[in-house]
Design a protein around this motif. Structure first.
Motif, PDB file in Angstrom:
ATOM      1  N   SER A 120       1.139   6.795   9.610  1.00  0.00           N
ATOM      2  CA  SER A 120       0.969   5.845  10.706  1.00  0.00           C
ATOM      3  C   SER A 120       0.225   6.499  11.873  1.00  0.00           C
ATOM      4  CB  SER A 120       2.336   5.331  11.165  1.00  0.00           C
ATOM      5  OG  SER A 120       2.193   4.469  12.258  1.00  0.00           O
ATOM      6  N   SER A 121       0.569   7.737  12.183  1.00  0.00           N
ATOM      7  CA  SER A 121      -0.120   8.460  13.258  1.00  0.00           C
ATOM      8  C   SER A 121      -1.581   8.714  12.893  1.00  0.00           C
ATOM      9  CB  SER A 121       0.575   9.787  13.551  1.00  0.00           C
ATOM     10  OG  SER A 121       1.851   9.554  14.081  1.00  0.00           O
ATOM     11  N   LEU A 122      -1.834   9.069  11.638  1.00  0.00           N
ATOM     12  CA  LEU A 122      -3.218   9.262  11.197  1.00  0.00           C
ATOM     13  C   LEU A 122      -4.012   7.965  11.308  1.00  0.00           C
ATOM     14  CD1 LEU A 122      -2.637  11.527   8.062  1.00  0.00           C
ATOM     15  CD2 LEU A 122      -3.739  12.198  10.213  1.00  0.00           C
ATOM     16  N   ASN A 123      -3.379   6.849  10.922  1.00  0.00           N
ATOM     17  CA  ASN A 123      -4.048   5.546  11.030  1.00  0.00           C
ATOM     18  C   ASN A 123      -4.383   5.229  12.476  1.00  0.00           C
ATOM     19  OD1 ASN A 123      -3.737   5.268   8.277  1.00  0.00           O
ATOM     20  ND2 ASN A 123      -2.007   3.877   8.414  1.00  0.00           N
ATOM     21  N   GLU A 124      -3.442   5.496  13.387  1.00  0.00           N
ATOM     22  CA  GLU A 124      -3.667   5.225  14.804  1.00  0.00           C
ATOM     23  C   GLU A 124      -4.796   6.097  15.348  1.00  0.00           C
ATOM     24  OE1 GLU A 124      -3.643   3.550  18.435  1.00  0.00           O
ATOM     25  OE2 GLU A 124      -2.626   2.804  16.653  1.00  0.00           O
ATOM     26  N   LEU A 125      -4.831   7.356  14.940  1.00  0.00           N
ATOM     27  CA  LEU A 125      -5.925   8.233  15.375  1.00  0.00           C
ATOM     28  C   LEU A 125      -7.266   7.744  14.850  1.00  0.00           C
ATOM     29  CD1 LEU A 125      -4.346  11.777  15.088  1.00  0.00           C
ATOM     30  CD2 LEU A 125      -5.202  10.682  17.157  1.00  0.00           C
ATOM     31  N   THR A 126      -7.296   7.277  13.610  1.00  0.00           N
ATOM     32  CA  THR A 126      -8.534   6.757  13.039  1.00  0.00           C
ATOM     33  C   THR A 126      -9.005   5.527  13.813  1.00  0.00           C
ATOM     34  OG1 THR A 126      -7.945   7.580  10.846  1.00  0.00           O
ATOM     35  CG2 THR A 126      -9.602   5.836  10.938  1.00  0.00           C
ATOM     36  N   ARG A 127      -8.077   4.592  14.081  1.00  0.00           N
ATOM     37  CA  ARG A 127      -8.444   3.395  14.857  1.00  0.00           C
ATOM     38  C   ARG A 127      -8.914   3.788  16.256  1.00  0.00           C
ATOM     39  NH1 ARG A 127      -3.933   1.233  12.133  1.00  0.00           N
ATOM     40  NH2 ARG A 127      -2.534   1.766  13.835  1.00  0.00           N
ATOM     41  N   THR A 184      13.746   1.517   1.032  1.00  0.00           N
ATOM     42  CA  THR A 184      12.821   2.607   1.353  1.00  0.00           C
ATOM     43  C   THR A 184      11.417   2.066   1.585  1.00  0.00           C
ATOM     44  OG1 THR A 184      14.102   4.205   0.078  1.00  0.00           O
ATOM     45  CG2 THR A 184      11.792   4.750   0.481  1.00  0.00           C
ATOM     46  N   ILE A 185      10.965   1.194   0.700  1.00  0.00           N
ATOM     47  CA  ILE A 185       9.640   0.588   0.854  1.00  0.00           C
ATOM     48  C   ILE A 185       9.567  -0.167   2.176  1.00  0.00           C
ATOM     49  CG2 ILE A 185       8.111  -1.223  -0.056  1.00  0.00           C
ATOM     50  CD1 ILE A 185       8.997  -0.281  -2.890  1.00  0.00           C
ATOM     51  N   GLY A 186      10.606  -0.898   2.501  1.00  0.00           N
ATOM     52  CA  GLY A 186      10.629  -1.654   3.753  1.00  0.00           C
ATOM     53  C   GLY A 186      10.565  -0.759   4.976  1.00  0.00           C
ATOM     54  N   ARG A 187      11.357   0.318   4.978  1.00  0.00           N
ATOM     55  CA  ARG A 187      11.324   1.263   6.108  1.00  0.00           C
ATOM     56  C   ARG A 187       9.946   1.910   6.231  1.00  0.00           C
ATOM     57  NH1 ARG A 187      16.283   2.652   4.069  1.00  0.00           N
ATOM     58  NH2 ARG A 187      15.431   4.513   3.071  1.00  0.00           N
ATOM     59  N   ASN A 188       9.368   2.269   5.092  1.00  0.00           N
ATOM     60  CA  ASN A 188       8.052   2.910   5.127  1.00  0.00           C
ATOM     61  C   ASN A 188       6.952   1.930   5.541  1.00  0.00           C
ATOM     62  OD1 ASN A 188       9.002   5.447   4.503  1.00  0.00           O
ATOM     63  ND2 ASN A 188       8.818   5.132   2.305  1.00  0.00           N
ATOM     64  N   LEU A 189       7.077   0.667   5.143  1.00  0.00           N
ATOM     65  CA  LEU A 189       6.113  -0.333   5.604  1.00  0.00           C
ATOM     66  C   LEU A 189       6.211  -0.472   7.121  1.00  0.00           C
ATOM     67  CD1 LEU A 189       3.961  -2.480   5.151  1.00  0.00           C
ATOM     68  CD2 LEU A 189       5.797  -4.121   4.712  1.00  0.00           C
ATOM     69  N   ALA A 190       7.424  -0.522   7.643  1.00  0.00           N
ATOM     70  CA  ALA A 190       7.612  -0.615   9.099  1.00  0.00           C
ATOM     71  C   ALA A 190       7.016   0.612   9.792  1.00  0.00           C
ATOM     72  CB  ALA A 190       9.094  -0.761   9.435  1.00  0.00           C
ATOM     73  N   ALA A 216       2.589   6.007  -0.518  1.00  0.00           N
ATOM     74  CA  ALA A 216       3.095   6.213   0.844  1.00  0.00           C
ATOM     75  C   ALA A 216       4.307   5.315   1.112  1.00  0.00           C
ATOM     76  CB  ALA A 216       2.006   5.941   1.873  1.00  0.00           C
ATOM     77  N   LEU A 217       4.395   4.205   0.398  1.00  0.00           N
ATOM     78  CA  LEU A 217       5.537   3.310   0.570  1.00  0.00           C
ATOM     79  C   LEU A 217       6.783   3.828  -0.140  1.00  0.00           C
ATOM     80  CD1 LEU A 217       3.687  -0.084   0.098  1.00  0.00           C
ATOM     81  CD2 LEU A 217       4.672   0.789   2.227  1.00  0.00           C
ATOM     82  N   LEU A 218       6.596   4.736  -1.075  1.00  0.00           N
ATOM     83  CA  LEU A 218       7.725   5.241  -1.864  1.00  0.00           C
ATOM     84  C   LEU A 218       8.271   6.558  -1.348  1.00  0.00           C
ATOM     85  CD1 LEU A 218       6.261   4.531  -5.408  1.00  0.00           C
ATOM     86  CD2 LEU A 218       7.933   3.159  -4.151  1.00  0.00           C
ATOM     87  N   GLY A 219       7.491   7.283  -0.567  1.00  0.00           N
ATOM     88  CA  GLY A 219       7.864   8.620  -0.136  1.00  0.00           C
ATOM     89  C   GLY A 219       8.920   8.627   0.949  1.00  0.00           C
TER      90      GLY A 219
END
Length: 181
Positions: A81-88, A7-13, A69-72
């Protein structure tokens, strides 16, 4: 590999999004972690457990979120990820607007210098078509320029917006499920 590591791996990706694995590894290495592209791959596949300190650094300093966020659920990471992209993108947009305003001011200053009596070498040497284009750019505010560009993008990318609308309907369904669930 256990379920939590997977789960952590999928969420990191999902948080990484379009960022190349090598770029993430480079960012971690710059911060003093012994990471390579293979490390990122192993964590994302759930084959290498992510240390708590690594998770805290990744989420707080690179992805601008919290370690949970890595556990959810995976969709939470996708939204983040979308929020991060919008911020960048907003930061990049701010930089572009600043460059646009600076270029506009520089153009105005150079046109003023070319008409100055103290600059006889430049006076009358600017072709009419350049003056016409310069006048158009100087008459247009950055907001008007951005609005025109957005209109152009909207008209050219109608299918993209249809996809976003479909995703929006999916998000509405997800919100409804969360409210009721």
């Amino acid at each position: 590999m256990n379920d939590r590591d997977a789960t952590i791996g999928r969420n990191l990706a999902a948080l990484r999004g379009d960022m190349p694995q090598k770029t993430l590894a480079d960012l971690m290495r710059e911060a003093g972690w012994k990471w390579s592209q293979a490390t990122v791959w192993s964590v994302e596949k759930g084959e290498r457990p992510l240390k708590l300190a690594e998770a805290e650094y990744l989420t707080t300093n690179i992805f601008n979120t919290q370690p949970f966020a890595l556990l959810g659920q995976e969709w939470e990471s996708l939204v983040q990820s979308s929020l991060n992209e919008l911020t960048r993108s907003r930061v990049e947009l701010s930089e572009v607007v600043t460059r646009y305003v600076t270029a506009q001011r520089m153009l105005a200053a150079r046109l003023d210098m070319s008409s100055d009596e103290d600059a006889p070498a430049a006076r009358g040497k600017i072709p009419d078509h350049q003056v016409a284009v310069a006048s158009k750019y100087l008459a247009e505010s950055p907001q008007e320029a951005a609005r025109a560009i957005v209109q152009q993008i909207l008209s050219q990318k109608a299918e993209l917006w249809e996809t976003i609308d479909a995703d929006g309907q999916a998000l509405d369904g997800l919100r409804e499920t969360l409210r009721n669930g």
